[in-house]
Write a protein that holds these residues in place. Sequence first.
Motif, PDB file in Angstrom:
ATOM      1  N   ASP A 112      42.967  34.841  35.221  1.00  0.00           N
ATOM      2  CA  ASP A 112      43.585  35.816  34.321  1.00  0.00           C
ATOM      3  C   ASP A 112      43.550  37.240  34.877  1.00  0.00           C
ATOM      4  OD1 ASP A 112      44.562  37.284  32.168  1.00  0.00           O
ATOM      5  OD2 ASP A 112      42.907  36.809  30.828  1.00  0.00           O
ATOM      6  N   LYS A 113      42.385  37.728  35.272  1.00  0.00           N
ATOM      7  CA  LYS A 113      42.236  39.129  35.654  1.00  0.00           C
ATOM      8  C   LYS A 113      42.108  39.289  37.167  1.00  0.00           C
ATOM      9  CE  LYS A 113      39.787  40.106  31.367  1.00  0.00           C
ATOM     10  NZ  LYS A 113      38.484  40.480  30.802  1.00  0.00           N
ATOM     11  N   MET A 114      42.747  40.307  37.700  1.00  0.00           N
ATOM     12  CA  MET A 114      42.756  40.551  39.133  1.00  0.00           C
ATOM     13  C   MET A 114      41.342  40.606  39.712  1.00  0.00           C
ATOM     14  SD  MET A 114      44.721  40.962  41.808  1.00  0.00           S
ATOM     15  CE  MET A 114      46.328  41.633  41.442  1.00  0.00           C
ATOM     16  N   CYS A 160      57.505  52.084  48.267  1.00  0.00           N
ATOM     17  CA  CYS A 160      57.219  50.934  47.416  1.00  0.00           C
ATOM     18  C   CYS A 160      55.938  51.234  46.663  1.00  0.00           C
ATOM     19  CB  CYS A 160      57.072  49.667  48.258  1.00  0.00           C
ATOM     20  SG  CYS A 160      56.758  48.199  47.263  1.00  0.00           S
ATOM     21  N   GLY A 161      56.037  51.299  45.338  1.00  0.00           N
ATOM     22  CA  GLY A 161      54.864  51.507  44.500  1.00  0.00           C
ATOM     23  C   GLY A 161      54.173  50.189  44.220  1.00  0.00           C
ATOM     24  N   ILE A 162      52.924  50.294  43.827  1.00  0.00           N
ATOM     25  CA  ILE A 162      52.128  49.103  43.526  1.00  0.00           C
ATOM     26  C   ILE A 162      51.439  49.297  42.186  1.00  0.00           C
ATOM     27  CG2 ILE A 162      50.219  50.027  44.875  1.00  0.00           C
ATOM     28  CD1 ILE A 162      49.386  47.206  45.546  1.00  0.00           C
ATOM     29  N   SER A 163      51.382  48.233  41.399  1.00  0.00           N
ATOM     30  CA  SER A 163      50.722  48.323  40.106  1.00  0.00           C
ATOM     31  C   SER A 163      50.120  46.972  39.746  1.00  0.00           C
ATOM     32  CB  SER A 163      51.729  48.740  39.029  1.00  0.00           C
ATOM     33  OG  SER A 163      51.079  48.925  37.800  1.00  0.00           O
ATOM     34  N   VAL A 164      48.988  47.020  39.099  1.00  0.00           N
ATOM     35  CA  VAL A 164      48.360  45.833  38.529  1.00  0.00           C
ATOM     36  C   VAL A 164      48.176  46.127  37.050  1.00  0.00           C
ATOM     37  CG1 VAL A 164      46.318  44.350  38.493  1.00  0.00           C
ATOM     38  CG2 VAL A 164      47.179  45.239  40.673  1.00  0.00           C
ATOM     39  N   ILE A 165      48.909  45.395  36.222  1.00  0.00           N
ATOM     40  CA  ILE A 165      48.822  45.592  34.778  1.00  0.00           C
ATOM     41  C   ILE A 165      48.176  44.349  34.152  1.00  0.00           C
ATOM     42  CG2 ILE A 165      50.096  46.075  32.646  1.00  0.00           C
ATOM     43  CD1 ILE A 165      50.313  48.364  34.621  1.00  0.00           C
ATOM     44  N   GLY A 166      48.871  43.219  34.250  1.00  0.00           N
ATOM     45  CA  GLY A 166      48.302  41.951  33.838  1.00  0.00           C
ATOM     46  C   GLY A 166      48.186  41.698  32.354  1.00  0.00           C
TER      47      GLY A 166
END
Length: 129
Positions: free
Chosen positions: A46-48, A79-85
């Motif tokens: 579930d979580k990074m 290129c941007g990066i995001s971790v939302i999840g």
Amino acid sequence: MSIFTKIINGEIPSYKIKEDEHFIAFLDVFPLVEGHVLVVPKIEVDKMFDLPTYYLQQILVFAQPIATAIEKTMPCKRCGISVIGLEVPHAHMHLVPITTANDLNFTQPKIQVAPERMKAIQELIVANL
């Protein structure tokens, strides 16, 4: 089983960009902007930060050439990066071609991209890998 696991297993089609034994990358079908790619580990966690250390280390290595290909393909500054999840309970990273910080604003409405355009973007990014 998450929707990403179904994509990994081939139960749901995707616009695949790259795949190896541990990760898969494909175009987001509900993108913020054209060329928005999801990078997903093939293990369902579930979580990074709950991923095993190897996956945390290697996800960026796997994503690096994809980010470079996105920058070559799409009109953007980087290129941007995001971790939302929050939407899918399966760890994943967003690679988004951005011109402004607002291009990474996940509260804005998603855009709709025609299947033919998605296929064309997929082919261009893959060609630039």
